[in-house]
Design an enzyme around this catalytic site. Sequence first.
Site, PDB file in Angstrom:
ATOM      1  N   GLY A 152     -21.774  29.713  39.402  1.00 22.25           N
ATOM      2  CA  GLY A 152     -20.623  29.497  38.449  1.00 22.25           C
ATOM      3  C   GLY A 152     -19.398  30.013  38.949  1.00 22.25           C
ATOM      4  O   GLY A 152     -18.296  29.850  38.303  1.00 22.25           O
ATOM      5  N   GLU A 177     -26.910  32.080  42.908  1.00 19.52           N
ATOM      6  CA  GLU A 177     -27.189  30.404  43.085  1.00 19.52           C
ATOM      7  C   GLU A 177     -25.724  29.978  43.079  1.00 19.52           C
ATOM      8  O   GLU A 177     -25.342  29.120  42.305  1.00 19.52           O
ATOM      9  CB  GLU A 177     -27.748  29.867  41.755  1.00 19.52           C
ATOM     10  CG  GLU A 177     -29.282  30.424  41.716  1.00 19.52           C
ATOM     11  CD  GLU A 177     -29.823  30.304  40.217  1.00 19.52           C
ATOM     12  OE1 GLU A 177     -29.232  29.335  39.514  1.00 19.52           O
ATOM     13  OE2 GLU A 177     -30.953  30.498  40.060  1.00 19.52           O
ATOM     14  N   PRO A 178     -24.771  30.096  44.053  1.00 21.99           N
ATOM     15  CA  PRO A 178     -23.329  29.682  44.144  1.00 21.99           C
ATOM     16  C   PRO A 178     -23.524  28.156  44.829  1.00 21.99           C
ATOM     17  O   PRO A 178     -24.378  28.076  45.733  1.00 21.99           O
ATOM     18  CB  PRO A 178     -22.926  30.592  45.173  1.00 21.99           C
ATOM     19  CG  PRO A 178     -23.847  31.183  46.073  1.00 21.99           C
ATOM     20  CD  PRO A 178     -25.251  31.150  45.322  1.00 21.99           C
ATOM     21  N   ARG A 212     -20.379  25.616  44.190  1.00 20.24           N
ATOM     22  CA  ARG A 212     -18.767  25.308  44.464  1.00 20.24           C
ATOM     23  C   ARG A 212     -18.307  26.351  45.358  1.00 20.24           C
ATOM     24  O   ARG A 212     -17.567  26.093  46.076  1.00 20.24           O
ATOM     25  CB  ARG A 212     -18.402  25.496  43.093  1.00 20.24           C
ATOM     26  CG  ARG A 212     -16.928  24.670  42.827  1.00 20.24           C
ATOM     27  CD  ARG A 212     -16.364  24.778  41.568  1.00 20.24           C
ATOM     28  NE  ARG A 212     -17.257  24.780  40.564  1.00 20.24           N
ATOM     29  CZ  ARG A 212     -17.215  23.668  39.750  1.00 20.24           C
ATOM     30  NH1 ARG A 212     -16.385  22.636  40.300  1.00 20.24           N
ATOM     31  NH2 ARG A 212     -18.010  23.322  38.767  1.00 20.24           N
ATOM     32  N   TYR A 221     -13.981  15.652  33.952  1.00 22.42           N
ATOM     33  CA  TYR A 221     -13.769  17.042  33.263  1.00 22.42           C
ATOM     34  C   TYR A 221     -12.415  17.173  33.220  1.00 22.42           C
ATOM     35  O   TYR A 221     -12.042  18.584  33.263  1.00 22.42           O
ATOM     36  CB  TYR A 221     -14.216  18.132  34.431  1.00 22.42           C
ATOM     37  CG  TYR A 221     -15.722  17.803  34.547  1.00 22.42           C
ATOM     38  CD1 TYR A 221     -16.901  17.927  33.365  1.00 22.42           C
ATOM     39  CD2 TYR A 221     -16.180  17.503  35.886  1.00 22.42           C
ATOM     40  CE1 TYR A 221     -18.191  18.000  33.971  1.00 22.42           C
ATOM     41  CE2 TYR A 221     -17.594  17.359  36.215  1.00 22.42           C
ATOM     42  CZ  TYR A 221     -18.479  17.407  35.168  1.00 22.42           C
ATOM     43  OH  TYR A 221     -19.841  17.313  35.656  1.00 22.42           O
ATOM     44  N   CYS A 273     -11.250  -1.273  36.763  1.00 24.88           N
ATOM     45  CA  CYS A 273     -10.660  -1.500  35.534  1.00 24.88           C
ATOM     46  C   CYS A 273     -11.016  -0.580  34.452  1.00 24.88           C
ATOM     47  O   CYS A 273     -11.717  -1.077  33.753  1.00 24.88           O
ATOM     48  CB  CYS A 273     -10.785  -2.978  35.316  1.00 24.88           C
ATOM     49  SG  CYS A 273     -10.283  -3.639  33.809  1.00 24.88           S
ATOM     50  N   GLU A 274     -10.403   0.560  34.595  1.00 23.49           N
ATOM     51  CA  GLU A 274     -10.554   1.588  33.481  1.00 23.49           C
ATOM     52  C   GLU A 274      -9.403   2.533  33.568  1.00 23.49           C
ATOM     53  O   GLU A 274      -9.067   2.876  34.570  1.00 23.49           O
ATOM     54  CB  GLU A 274     -11.627   2.478  33.791  1.00 23.49           C
ATOM     55  CG  GLU A 274     -13.328   1.762  33.522  1.00 23.49           C
ATOM     56  CD  GLU A 274     -14.172   2.775  33.121  1.00 23.49           C
ATOM     57  OE1 GLU A 274     -14.074   3.486  32.502  1.00 23.49           O
ATOM     58  OE2 GLU A 274     -15.441   2.358  33.544  1.00 23.49           O
ATOM     59  N   TYR A 314     -19.633  18.760  44.213  1.00 23.81           N
ATOM     60  CA  TYR A 314     -19.724  17.776  43.106  1.00 23.81           C
ATOM     61  C   TYR A 314     -18.522  16.473  43.283  1.00 23.81           C
ATOM     62  O   TYR A 314     -18.239  15.933  42.319  1.00 23.81           O
ATOM     63  CB  TYR A 314     -19.218  18.358  41.767  1.00 23.81           C
ATOM     64  CG  TYR A 314     -20.299  19.689  41.374  1.00 23.81           C
ATOM     65  CD1 TYR A 314     -21.653  19.587  41.179  1.00 23.81           C
ATOM     66  CD2 TYR A 314     -19.626  21.042  41.571  1.00 23.81           C
ATOM     67  CE1 TYR A 314     -22.504  20.604  41.032  1.00 23.81           C
ATOM     68  CE2 TYR A 314     -20.534  22.056  41.553  1.00 23.81           C
ATOM     69  CZ  TYR A 314     -21.829  21.925  41.120  1.00 23.81           C
ATOM     70  OH  TYR A 314     -22.555  22.961  41.032  1.00 23.81           O
TER      71      TYR A 314
END
Length: 412
Positions: A239, A273-274, A276, A316, A341-342, A370
């Site tokens: 986290g 549990e890192p 990132r 996000y 095309c979005e 990620y």
Amino acid sequence: MAGFERVSGELKCDGLSLPRIAREVGTPFYVYSRALIEENFRRFDRAFAQVPHLVCYAMKANGNLAIVKALALLGAGADVVSGGELRAALECGIPPNRIVFSGVGKTETEILLAADAEILAFNAESEREIEKIDEVAGSLGRTASVALRVNPDIDSGSHPYIATGLKHNKFGIDIARARRIFREAGRFPHVRLTGLQAHIGSQILEPAPLAETARQLASLATELMAGGASLETLDLGGGLGVAETEEKSFSPEAYAAAVLPDLSGLRLKVLTEPGRAIVARAGALVTCVLHVKEGEEKNFVVTDAAMNDLLRPALYQAMHPIEPVVPRGQPFIADIVGPICETGDFFVRDHSIERPDAGDLLAIRNVGAYGFAMSSNYNFRPRAAEVLVENHGYRVVRRRETYEDLVRLERE
Ligand code: LLP
């Protein structure tokens, strides 16, 4: 210093030229600094040095085998969330007794693989899951170690899609029920309840919620041990967030300082549990400008990378610094967008950047976590190459996909 830095104006990775890699590998590509990944891991590990501990790298952040192997060589454990990650962790040399298996729904096949490998612990999220682990371990003639993932009902302050510690989230077991499970542990003859775990969310940028989680876990562990439970581990989850700049980030040292006061006296092994925090800053996505489109109201820099390569801004509203590898033009304001095309296919909006020309390279920073891991083949786009910079050179650690790769599993 390891990582991305400007040398005579040009952005380099561990001193290596990004245009050279682009010429040799093509664009877009992810590039990672092995030295910075190692430095981040060592720093995290050192921050917990005053207690018995194990840093279990959350492989979901970046499961590239070369990265997992580099971390295995430093003595890292792994936090895995699927049979695939478990197998990759083992193949990269992470010993089973350093692997924890998280996730809110593990299949029987996955439980079988992990029980057979005799991993350090399953992080279990429901009674039904413990029953399943008990059955499977029993069928193998084994006893599985299980940590209960508790849900402390704490607001991590992160984006709602990645906040996991509130009662209404699907994760974990509430504390009253956890107490009951420990009282009734005899129901599970092939399971040893050896730990407690919590993970309240990702991209957390302040210490208070993580400190409160540690406090609650420590207090529950103390109570359970007084009641006869033989706990061995206390797992704080992952986290720790990464802000746009290092100065604004929440450091591993500050994290350890916030959580350790509650844990030092417990004589339990502290697991973390890192994901990132280990890899985000060590990775950039290098993309080539296809052209600059000057509209009535806005300017658009159209790149050859798109939301399929990096989903975080679209999913996000994540902000990743974007900069030219070799700045030359005058600053102007533009949206930096992919060709899909979005309207959601953008990396940043109303961004001030030196006006690039077609063919110039841009680096999207802090995407080692990620980034590639969440990429897809949307629009039939081959996934990007991944490059690891090490020993003053680089290695392609995942080649760019080809059209054949895209259709290999399909039948006309
Ligand atoms: N442990 C568990 C049980 C987790 O669910 C996660 C992440 C971690 C550890 C690692 O968390 P970290 O240290 O990386 O924050 N795709 C999202 C992030 C999802 C995180 C899910 N769980 C993003 O791009 O921000």
